[in-house]
Design an enzyme around this catalytic site. Structure first.
Site, mmCIF file in Angstrom:
data_model
loop_
_atom_site.group_PDB
_atom_site.id
_atom_site.type_symbol
_atom_site.label_atom_id
_atom_site.label_comp_id
_atom_site.label_asym_id
_atom_site.label_seq_id
_atom_site.Cartn_x
_atom_site.Cartn_y
_atom_site.Cartn_z
ATOM 1 N N LYS A 1 -3.029 5.889 -4.207
ATOM 2 C CA LYS A 1 -4.122 6.808 -3.886
ATOM 3 C C LYS A 1 -3.944 8.150 -4.586
ATOM 4 O O LYS A 1 -2.811 8.584 -4.820
ATOM 5 C CB LYS A 1 -4.173 7.042 -2.370
ATOM 6 C CG LYS A 1 -4.089 5.775 -1.536
ATOM 7 C CD LYS A 1 -4.020 6.068 -0.059
ATOM 8 C CE LYS A 1 -3.735 4.811 0.742
ATOM 9 N NZ LYS A 1 -2.311 4.438 0.724
ATOM 10 N N TYR B 1 2.973 10.000 -0.418
ATOM 11 C CA TYR B 1 4.078 9.395 0.328
ATOM 12 C C TYR B 1 5.415 9.640 -0.357
ATOM 13 O O TYR B 1 6.471 9.462 0.246
ATOM 14 C CB TYR B 1 3.878 7.881 0.488
ATOM 15 C CG TYR B 1 2.628 7.444 1.204
ATOM 16 C CD1 TYR B 1 1.835 8.352 1.916
ATOM 17 C CD2 TYR B 1 2.236 6.110 1.177
ATOM 18 C CE1 TYR B 1 0.688 7.932 2.559
ATOM 19 C CE2 TYR B 1 1.087 5.682 1.823
ATOM 20 C CZ TYR B 1 0.314 6.600 2.499
ATOM 21 O OH TYR B 1 -0.836 6.182 3.133
ATOM 22 N N ASP C 1 0.833 -1.201 0.000
ATOM 23 C CA ASP C 1 0.000 0.000 0.000
ATOM 24 C C ASP C 1 0.870 1.254 0.000
ATOM 25 O O ASP C 1 1.632 1.487 0.935
ATOM 26 C CB ASP C 1 -0.906 -0.003 1.239
ATOM 27 C CG ASP C 1 -1.797 1.218 1.314
ATOM 28 O OD1 ASP C 1 -2.973 1.108 0.932
ATOM 29 O OD2 ASP C 1 -1.326 2.283 1.757
ATOM 30 N N HIS D 1 -7.727 9.608 -1.272
ATOM 31 C CA HIS D 1 -6.992 9.634 -0.004
ATOM 32 C C HIS D 1 -7.790 10.273 1.140
ATOM 33 O O HIS D 1 -7.788 9.782 2.259
ATOM 34 C CB HIS D 1 -5.656 10.367 -0.191
ATOM 35 C CG HIS D 1 -4.578 9.847 0.690
ATOM 36 N ND1 HIS D 1 -3.270 9.721 0.294
ATOM 37 C CD2 HIS D 1 -4.606 9.380 1.965
ATOM 38 C CE1 HIS D 1 -2.545 9.225 1.289
ATOM 39 N NE2 HIS D 1 -3.337 9.017 2.309
#
Length: 285
Positions: free
Chosen positions: A84, A59, A54, A117
């Site tokens: 996401k 990120y 994931d 998200h």
């Protein structure tokens, strides 16, 4: 839920999502993992036996994750990759563009699961964003679509205004934030709950007296007990670590079972205590 075995000594629970797709109930998360660390961390996770990874655009480690996937000997069809769309990329056209960019960074032809998200309700774009996810699903570029951090009111709008039901809602969930009402709503609509921060980010819950006592009784660590609690509550979990020993530890949760009394004891720890923001108030862009 089915039980699958591989690598001889390891095992994995798979859940069947509402579109028929099977997903590992235990995955590996890379939130707060630097891009240059992500490759080694994901490589270790794949070596241990994780096949569900994931990540997310925000990120900033999709390239590192992709590198590990390309270097791995695990066939693509055995992997389950989630990413996401971030808040700044919401809206129909923006989401389609953001997806292409994520796919390029990951070095993949498709992803298994694409999620919104946050709803960022102040901007009121999550319905249009979800309709872009529906197009990606219909075009076969994603195997499943869902959401993150959606409260019941946000889910109700998706269910009322969109065609395709989300397969899951990824939210903060741990013994200090059980999310009972949200879980009940999701179960009613055949939407899985997936827990981010399942170990409360390594927080106080792992030092809780009840959790520690149960861990000692099973010869397990508090983290393993909390992950087992999630699994037995039919929750999908994605613990994160960059420490090889902990990556292994978090995976070894299929060889014991918590009793009904132990499950109830952990359920009673709920404090409705969050580490992250409330979805209705999170409007950062």
């Amino acid at each position: 839920m089915k039980l699958y075995f591989f690598k001889g000594e390891c095992q994995m629970n798979y859940v069947t999502l509402n579109n028929g797709l099977k997903m590992p109930q235990l995955g590996f998360g890379v939130w707060q993992v630097e891009d240059n660390q992500a490759t080694d961390a994901v490589a270790k996770a794949l070596e241990v036996g994780y096949t569900s990874i994931d990540t997310a655009m925000i990120y900033k480690n999709e390239k590192g994750v992709g590198k590990a996937l390309q270097q791995s000997s695990v066939p693509r069809e055995e992997l389950f990759i989630t990413t996401k769309v971030w808040n700044t990329d919401q809206g129909y056209e923006n989401t389609l563009r953001a997806f292409d960019e994520s796919l390029e960074r990951l070095g993949l032809d498709y992803v298994d699961l694409y999620l919104i998200h946050w709803p960022t309700p102040e901007y009121d774009q999550y319905v249009d964003t979800y309709k872009a996810l529906e197009k990606l699903y219909k075009d076969g570029r994603v195997k499943a679509i869902g959401v993150c951090n959606f409260d019941i009111e946000h889910l109700e709008r998706i269910l009322n205004e969109c065609e395709i039901k989300p397969v899951l809602n990824q939210v903060e969930c741990h013994p200090y934030l059980i999310q009972s009402e949200l879980k009940e709503f999701c179960a009613k609509h055949d939407i899985f709950v997936e827990a981010w921060s399942p170990l409360q980010q390594g927080g106080e819950v792992l030092k809780n007296e009840s959790v520690m006592k149960i861990a000692e009784a099973h010869g397990k660590t508090p983290a393993q007990v909390v992950l087992r609690w999630h699994l037995q509550n039919n929750t999908i979990v994605i613990p994160k670590s960059v420490t090889p020993s902990r990556i292994e530890e978090n995976f070894n949760v299929f060889d014991f079972e918590l009793s009904t009394n132990e499950m109830e004891e952990i359920n009673k720890l709920n404090r409705n205590e969050r580490k992250g923001p409330k979805p209705s108030e999170m409007n950062v862009r």
